[in-house]
Every structure is written in structure tokens, then in C-alpha cells.
Write an enzyme that holds these catalytic residues in place. Structure first.
Site, short mmCIF file in Angstrom:
data_model
loop_
_atom_site.label_atom_id
_atom_site.label_comp_id
_atom_site.label_asym_id
_atom_site.label_seq_id
_atom_site.Cartn_x
_atom_site.Cartn_y
_atom_site.Cartn_z
N TYR A 1 5.50 -8.52 1.69
CA TYR A 1 4.91 -8.75 0.37
C TYR A 1 5.73 -9.76 -0.42
CZ TYR A 1 2.55 -4.41 1.65
OH TYR A 1 1.84 -3.44 2.30
N GLU B 1 0.77 -1.08 -4.02
CA GLU B 1 1.80 -0.06 -4.19
C GLU B 1 2.31 0.30 -2.80
OE1 GLU B 1 1.05 3.38 -6.95
OE2 GLU B 1 0.82 4.34 -4.98
#
Length: 138
Positions: free
Chosen positions: A104, A93
Site C-alpha cells: 500500500y 483498512e
């Protein structure tokens, strides 16, 4: 803790204290991974596996070492360890305005959800939390 303190701005309240870190690391299948340059810690990850899933709870790279491949190296090692541990999925998250999202995505994580107004900055501005998932074993 030095890497933690240098890497996370107080503006968002994301920095953990020593007690939070110690508490997390006492849980089953919690892992700390540290990157060094010479003898100096310059980055780390904290993760936790449950059954066949893992959550990347925190990744940090000291600002002077950012954009030098340390974060990519830490993530690559985490992914390799996850595969060896027969982890099927990794979750993470991130605050919606955090540039780490680019890393990411490059590492194969896909946006999988959103938590509206999850983070609150010191200026009281709300930021969404973006969740990412990477399938390891299919």
C-alpha cells in the site's frame, strides 16, 4: 471463494463467507475484480464507491502467487478504474501486523488513522487497524 479461503488465515477472522460476498456485491457501485493466471483465479479485490470516494474492502492473492506482482497489478487496475470513475479518494483498512502495508505504501497510500484493538486473533491478542488513504484527483 477458493482464493479467499487460501489467502486469509482463520487466526484473525478476516475471511468472508459466500453470503457476505454476495451481499456486498449486490450493493450499488460495488465491484469485484479478479486476477487470473492462465484459467486459474489467483487474486481479487472487492471495493465499493460512494459519491466520489471508494473503499477497498478486500484484496487477496493466493499464497502461491504472492510476491509475483499480482497484488500490485490488482491495485493499479483499481486506481485506474477509480480515476476513470472520478473517484477523489480511496480508503482501506489493514491489520497492524499485515505485511500488505508495504504494498500500500509503495502504491502511494498514506497512513491516515488507527483504530486501537480493532482486530482480535483466535489467541485473543488484539491488533490495531491501520487506515490508509490515497488521493486520486485533486
Amino acid at each position: 471463494m477458493n482464493v479467499m479461503n487460501l489467502s486469509f488465515s482463520e487466526a484473525f477472522g478476516e475471511r468472508w463467507n459466500i453470503h457476505q460476498c454476495r451481499s456486498m456485491l449486490t450493493l450499488p457501485k460495488a465491484a469485484l475484480q479478479i486476477a487470473y493466471h492462465l484459467d486459474t483465479p489467483c487474486g481479487f479485490t472487492i471495493s465499493r464507491a460512494v459519491a466520489d470516494e471508494m473503499e477497498l474492502l478486500m484484496i487477496a492473492v493466493t499464497p502461491s502467487y504472492q510476491n509475483h506482482g499480482i497484488g500490485r497489478l490488482l491495485l493499479r487496475s483499481l486506481l485506474e478504474n477509480a480515476e476513470l470513475g472520478q473517484i477523489n479518494k480511496i480508503f482501506l483498512e489493514v491489520r497492524s501486523n499485515n505485511p500488505a502495508q508495504n504494498l500500500y505504501k509503495k502504491m502511494g497510500f498514506e497512513k491516515s488513522g488507527i483504530r486501537k484493538s480493532y482486530y482480535t486473533g483466535l489467541d485473543k491478542v488484539k491488533y490495531d487497524a491501520i487506515t490508509y488513504t490515497k488521493i486520486i484527483i485533486t
